[in-house]
Design a protein around this motif. Structure first.
Motif, PDB file in Angstrom:
ATOM      1  N   ALA A   1       7.251   7.644   9.200  1.00  0.00           N
ATOM      2  CA  ALA A   1       6.065   6.827   9.498  1.00  0.00           C
ATOM      3  C   ALA A   1       6.087   5.549   8.651  1.00  0.00           C
ATOM      4  O   ALA A   1       5.765   4.453   9.136  1.00  0.00           O
ATOM      5  CB  ALA A   1       4.792   7.626   9.235  1.00  0.00           C
ATOM      6  N   ASN A   2       6.487   5.682   7.382  1.00  0.00           N
ATOM      7  CA  ASN A   2       6.539   4.514   6.490  1.00  0.00           C
ATOM      8  C   ASN A   2       7.677   3.561   6.846  1.00  0.00           C
ATOM      9  O   ASN A   2       7.554   2.353   6.637  1.00  0.00           O
ATOM     10  CB  ASN A   2       6.640   4.958   5.035  1.00  0.00           C
ATOM     11  CG  ASN A   2       5.317   5.481   4.508  1.00  0.00           C
ATOM     12  OD1 ASN A   2       4.287   5.374   5.162  1.00  0.00           O
ATOM     13  ND2 ASN A   2       5.341   6.060   3.318  1.00  0.00           N
ATOM     14  N   ILE A   3       8.776   4.100   7.367  1.00  0.00           N
ATOM     15  CA  ILE A   3       9.852   3.221   7.838  1.00  0.00           C
ATOM     16  C   ILE A   3       9.313   2.335   8.954  1.00  0.00           C
ATOM     17  O   ILE A   3       9.533   1.115   8.969  1.00  0.00           O
ATOM     18  CB  ILE A   3      11.079   4.032   8.313  1.00  0.00           C
ATOM     19  CG1 ILE A   3      11.776   4.680   7.112  1.00  0.00           C
ATOM     20  CG2 ILE A   3      12.057   3.131   9.079  1.00  0.00           C
ATOM     21  CD1 ILE A   3      12.855   5.678   7.494  1.00  0.00           C
ATOM     22  N   HIS A   4       8.605   2.938   9.883  1.00  0.00           N
ATOM     23  CA  HIS A   4       8.024   2.176  10.994  1.00  0.00           C
ATOM     24  C   HIS A   4       6.999   1.158  10.481  1.00  0.00           C
ATOM     25  O   HIS A   4       7.028  -0.021  10.867  1.00  0.00           O
ATOM     26  CB  HIS A   4       7.372   3.125  12.003  1.00  0.00           C
ATOM     27  CG  HIS A   4       6.652   2.409  13.102  1.00  0.00           C
ATOM     28  ND1 HIS A   4       7.311   1.742  14.121  1.00  0.00           N
ATOM     29  CD2 HIS A   4       5.338   2.224  13.325  1.00  0.00           C
ATOM     30  CE1 HIS A   4       6.435   1.187  14.919  1.00  0.00           C
ATOM     31  NE2 HIS A   4       5.212   1.461  14.467  1.00  0.00           N
TER      32      HIS A   4
ATOM     33  N   GLY B   1       0.796  -1.231   0.000  1.00  0.00           N
ATOM     34  CA  GLY B   1       0.000   0.000   0.000  1.00  0.00           C
ATOM     35  C   GLY B   1       0.824   1.274   0.000  1.00  0.00           C
ATOM     36  O   GLY B   1       0.314   2.350   0.333  1.00  0.00           O
ATOM     37  N   PHE B   2       2.098   1.196  -0.380  1.00  0.00           N
ATOM     38  CA  PHE B   2       2.947   2.378  -0.464  1.00  0.00           C
ATOM     39  C   PHE B   2       2.949   2.925  -1.887  1.00  0.00           C
ATOM     40  O   PHE B   2       3.040   2.164  -2.848  1.00  0.00           O
ATOM     41  CB  PHE B   2       4.390   2.046  -0.075  1.00  0.00           C
ATOM     42  CG  PHE B   2       4.587   1.725   1.386  1.00  0.00           C
ATOM     43  CD1 PHE B   2       4.156   2.598   2.372  1.00  0.00           C
ATOM     44  CD2 PHE B   2       5.210   0.551   1.768  1.00  0.00           C
ATOM     45  CE1 PHE B   2       4.339   2.306   3.715  1.00  0.00           C
ATOM     46  CE2 PHE B   2       5.407   0.244   3.103  1.00  0.00           C
ATOM     47  CZ  PHE B   2       4.970   1.122   4.084  1.00  0.00           C
ATOM     48  N   ASP B   3       2.876   4.257  -2.018  1.00  0.00           N
ATOM     49  CA  ASP B   3       2.933   4.869  -3.347  1.00  0.00           C
ATOM     50  C   ASP B   3       4.393   4.940  -3.809  1.00  0.00           C
ATOM     51  O   ASP B   3       5.286   4.375  -3.166  1.00  0.00           O
ATOM     52  CB  ASP B   3       2.259   6.245  -3.347  1.00  0.00           C
ATOM     53  CG  ASP B   3       2.947   7.251  -2.419  1.00  0.00           C
ATOM     54  OD1 ASP B   3       4.134   7.064  -2.068  1.00  0.00           O
ATOM     55  OD2 ASP B   3       2.287   8.252  -2.040  1.00  0.00           O
ATOM     56  N   THR B   4       4.636   5.641  -4.912  1.00  0.00           N
ATOM     57  CA  THR B   4       5.981   5.689  -5.477  1.00  0.00           C
ATOM     58  C   THR B   4       6.724   6.984  -5.142  1.00  0.00           C
ATOM     59  O   THR B   4       7.736   7.296  -5.763  1.00  0.00           O
ATOM     60  CB  THR B   4       5.927   5.503  -7.009  1.00  0.00           C
ATOM     61  OG1 THR B   4       5.062   6.503  -7.568  1.00  0.00           O
ATOM     62  CG2 THR B   4       5.413   4.123  -7.372  1.00  0.00           C
ATOM     63  N   SER B   5       6.242   7.726  -4.151  1.00  0.00           N
ATOM     64  CA  SER B   5       6.966   8.909  -3.671  1.00  0.00           C
ATOM     65  C   SER B   5       8.212   8.449  -2.910  1.00  0.00           C
ATOM     66  O   SER B   5       8.411   7.252  -2.660  1.00  0.00           O
ATOM     67  CB  SER B   5       6.065   9.722  -2.735  1.00  0.00           C
ATOM     68  OG  SER B   5       5.792   8.956  -1.558  1.00  0.00           O
ATOM     69  N   TYR B   6       9.053   9.395  -2.513  1.00  0.00           N
ATOM     70  CA  TYR B   6      10.214   9.034  -1.697  1.00  0.00           C
ATOM     71  C   TYR B   6       9.763   8.335  -0.418  1.00  0.00           C
ATOM     72  O   TYR B   6      10.362   7.346   0.012  1.00  0.00           O
ATOM     73  CB  TYR B   6      11.032  10.283  -1.345  1.00  0.00           C
ATOM     74  CG  TYR B   6      11.879  10.799  -2.481  1.00  0.00           C
ATOM     75  CD1 TYR B   6      13.032  10.125  -2.868  1.00  0.00           C
ATOM     76  CD2 TYR B   6      11.542  11.964  -3.167  1.00  0.00           C
ATOM     77  CE1 TYR B   6      13.820  10.584  -3.911  1.00  0.00           C
ATOM     78  CE2 TYR B   6      12.317  12.429  -4.214  1.00  0.00           C
ATOM     79  CZ  TYR B   6      13.454  11.743  -4.581  1.00  0.00           C
ATOM     80  OH  TYR B   6      14.230  12.199  -5.622  1.00  0.00           O
ATOM     81  N   ALA B   7       8.694   8.852   0.186  1.00  0.00           N
ATOM     82  CA  ALA B   7       8.178   8.241   1.420  1.00  0.00           C
ATOM     83  C   ALA B   7       7.692   6.818   1.166  1.00  0.00           C
ATOM     84  O   ALA B   7       7.909   5.921   1.987  1.00  0.00           O
ATOM     85  CB  ALA B   7       7.056   9.104   1.994  1.00  0.00           C
ATOM     86  N   GLY B   8       7.050   6.592   0.026  1.00  0.00           N
ATOM     87  CA  GLY B   8       6.587   5.253  -0.315  1.00  0.00           C
ATOM     88  C   GLY B   8       7.738   4.308  -0.589  1.00  0.00           C
ATOM     89  O   GLY B   8       7.731   3.148  -0.147  1.00  0.00           O
ATOM     90  N   GLU B   9       8.737   4.796  -1.293  1.00  0.00           N
ATOM     91  CA  GLU B   9       9.897   3.955  -1.613  1.00  0.00           C
ATOM     92  C   GLU B   9      10.661   3.545  -0.356  1.00  0.00           C
ATOM     93  O   GLU B   9      11.104   2.399  -0.235  1.00  0.00           O
ATOM     94  CB  GLU B   9      10.837   4.679  -2.586  1.00  0.00           C
ATOM     95  CG  GLU B   9      10.268   4.907  -3.974  1.00  0.00           C
ATOM     96  CD  GLU B   9      10.004   3.616  -4.753  1.00  0.00           C
ATOM     97  OE1 GLU B   9      10.485   2.534  -4.353  1.00  0.00           O
ATOM     98  OE2 GLU B   9       9.295   3.708  -5.770  1.00  0.00           O
ATOM     99  N   ILE B  10      10.795   4.455   0.594  1.00  0.00           N
ATOM    100  CA  ILE B  10      11.538   4.101   1.803  1.00  0.00           C
ATOM    101  C   ILE B  10      10.745   3.116   2.652  1.00  0.00           C
ATOM    102  O   ILE B  10      11.319   2.297   3.369  1.00  0.00           O
ATOM    103  CB  ILE B  10      11.956   5.368   2.604  1.00  0.00           C
ATOM    104  CG1 ILE B  10      13.211   5.061   3.427  1.00  0.00           C
ATOM    105  CG2 ILE B  10      10.822   5.893   3.470  1.00  0.00           C
ATOM    106  CD1 ILE B  10      13.884   6.290   4.020  1.00  0.00           C
ATOM    107  N   GLY B  11       9.414   3.153   2.543  1.00  0.00           N
ATOM    108  CA  GLY B  11       8.587   2.170   3.239  1.00  0.00           C
ATOM    109  C   GLY B  11       8.814   0.771   2.700  1.00  0.00           C
ATOM    110  O   GLY B  11       8.948  -0.199   3.459  1.00  0.00           O
TER     111      GLY B  11
END
Length: 198
Positions: free
Chosen positions: A160-163, A112-122
């Protein structure tokens, strides 16, 4: 040791649109390999890289795994990392380089992660928690420093996505050895339940 000739081959493959070949060549050139502790879990997918046809997947029912993956790819304007037969030697020798490259966007759909930097790091945090490769742990450490600089507005979402990615990675089954492409026609909810997603 970095294989510079192979990196150049990866660049050439990228230039002609062979994205899957470029990804596997690059990962292998940098020495990305599976952690020995989990290598046995990859045996079912050694050399497994069926071609993915997004248009065919978009004709499946909307609740299916394949349709949702293809929709993610279409909305993000991405193409699957199909791998050509010329990569067969690497595909069999370095199953991590192969499967991590071709399943990366499949993971986005499942997690459920998008392709933004935040999503990629998740996604990266998830892969590190699943203990795929030491190579990814180094990548996550670099991303924690680099991504806040590249996308300062995504700092809160990134952490938050790392967690979230780490938590999911510890809870669900080992995903990298799963032959996802054999289950496109199954409902996404069923695939996720089978893999241990709550």
């Amino acid at each position: 040791m970095i294989k510079f000739r192979q990196l150049f081959q990866a660049y050439q493959a990228y230039q002609v649109g062979k994205l899957g070949d470029a990804a596997i060549l690059k990962a292998d050139a940098f020495g990305a390999t599976i952690n020995p502790q989990v290598a046995a879990k990859m045996q079912a997918v050694v050399g497994y890289y069926p071609s993915i046809d997004l248009e065919a997947l978009l004709k499946l029912p909307e609740n299916t795994f394949g349709y949702q993956y293809a929709l993610h790819m279409k909305e993000a304007n991405l193409k699957p990392f199909n791998v050509s037969p010329e990569m067969d030697e690497i595909a069999k020798r370095n199953v991590f380089a192969l499967r991590y490259a071709v399943t990366h966007d499949i993971f986005h759909t499942l997690l459920g992660f998008d392709t933004s930097y935040a999503g990629e790091i998740g996604v990266l945090a998830f892969a590190v928690a699943q203990n795929y490769s030491k190579f990814l742990g180094i990548g996550l450490a670099i991303a924690k420093i680099l991504y806040p600089i590249l996308a300062p507005r995504q700092i809160q979402a990134s952490f938050a996505n790392i967690h979230k990615g780490t938590t999911m990675g510890k809870q669900v089954d080992f995903l990298l050895g799963y032959p996802f492409e054999a289950y496109w026609e199954k409902p996404l909810a069923e695939v996720k339940a089978e893999l241990g997603f709550s």
